[in-house]
Design an enzyme around this catalytic site. Structure first.
Site, PDB file in Angstrom:
ATOM      1  CG  ASP A  21      42.911  35.467  42.759  1.00 30.66           C
ATOM      2  OD1 ASP A  21      43.529  34.587  42.473  1.00 30.66           O
ATOM      3  OD2 ASP A  21      42.267  36.107  41.973  1.00 30.66           O
TER       4      ASP A  21
ATOM      5  CG  ASP B  32      36.474  34.166  36.841  1.00 28.23           C
ATOM      6  OD1 ASP B  32      36.095  34.805  37.968  1.00 28.23           O
ATOM      7  OD2 ASP B  32      37.347  34.591  35.919  1.00 28.23           O
ATOM      8  CG  HIS B  33      38.147  33.127  41.078  1.00 27.15           C
ATOM      9  ND1 HIS B  33      39.466  33.013  41.576  1.00 27.15           N
ATOM     10  CD2 HIS B  33      38.200  34.049  39.989  1.00 27.15           C
ATOM     11  CE1 HIS B  33      40.220  33.467  40.950  1.00 27.15           C
ATOM     12  NE2 HIS B  33      39.680  34.524  39.832  1.00 27.15           N
TER      13      HIS B  33
ATOM     14  CE1 TYR C  42      42.427  39.452  41.825  1.00 33.40           C
ATOM     15  CE2 TYR C  42      42.187  41.677  41.734  1.00 33.40           C
ATOM     16  CZ  TYR C  42      42.402  40.460  41.151  1.00 33.40           C
ATOM     17  OH  TYR C  42      41.913  40.351  39.983  1.00 33.40           O
TER      18      TYR C  42
END
Length: 241
Positions: free
Chosen positions: A142, A231-232, A103
């Site tokens: 991400d 939201d991903h 991340y």
């Protein structure tokens, strides 16, 4: 092997929504932004080997890896305090490769954390290169940055993820023997893995599975899954390893 990577924007939230169940069948599940040190019961009962690395700060960041194969070894973090306190990476060694769940920091509003982000980029690059001396590497997560102009629905180089320095590092890592699996399998597709809750026109492809070049020809598929809950969207890598 099927590997799914997903920034869940809160493990408790995604579990309550029931969305996590939709990915509990893959060989490896890499979750980012778990924001919790607690393990939901359904994960504990899932039969996966679970490695969790929450952030020191409660309700912030954190990563979790679930894998069917028992890892040969596990590394939590990058051995650098300022990154590891934020629970940014978990690495598991499997039979044929290392699997990194990452991340990446967001560069921050007004690019206030850009220097921190670039320092993290360089540190994880060193880590990947060192692992690769022993086995191939797959890193999913991400990355909080785009590679190309077409990877964003809008353009502002003062926006986190779109700044020249962030894109330069993404281009750099892909120039030195690492492959963006999604773009390798979808050379002309325009698709996004993140969409702003607040501004629906804001969307970017910032979630990736990147593999070391020696595994390139083993990539069978890589796609963004249409699964709601964060939201991903999750990204799925299918690779013959």
């Amino acid at each position: 092997m099927k590997i799914v990577s997903w920034n869940v924007n809160g493990l408790k939230a995604i579990t309550k929504k029931g969305a996590l169940e939709s990915v509990l069948s893959y060989d490896a599940i890499l979750l980012q932004e778990i924001r919790s040190s607690d393990l939901p019961l359904d994960l504990l009962m899932s039969g996966y080997n679970i490695v969790s690395f929450p952030a020191k700060k409660k309700g912030y960041s954190g990563v979790m890896t679930l894998v069917k194969e028992k890892p040969k070894s596990v590394v939590k973090g990058l051995n650098q305090k300022e990154f590891d306190e934020e629970g940014r990476t978990v690495t598991v060694e499997l039979s044929n490769f290392y699997l990194i769940n990452a991340y990446f920091p967001r560069a921050g509003d007004g690019l206030s954390r850009l220097d921190f982000k670039i320092a993290f980029d360089k540190k994880i690059e060193e880590f990947m290169d060192e692992l690769r001396k022993t086995k191939p590497v797959i890193i999913c997560g991400d990355f909080n940055a785009v590679v190309e102009r077409r990877d964003s629905s809008f353009w502002d180089e003062n926006e986190p993820g779109l700044s020249p320095k962030e894109r330069e590092w993404m281009a750099h890592i892909l120039s030195k023997g690492y492959v963006d699996a999604y773009r390798f399998k979808n050379p002309n597709k325009i698709e996004y893995s993140w969409r702003s809750y607040r501004f629906k026109w804001k969307a970017m492809r910032i979630d990736y599975c990147i593999v070391s070049e020696e595994l390139k020809d083993k990539i069978k598929d890589c796609k963004i899954l249409n699964i709601e809950g964060s939201d991903h969207y999750p990204i799925l890598l299918e690779i013959d390893v």
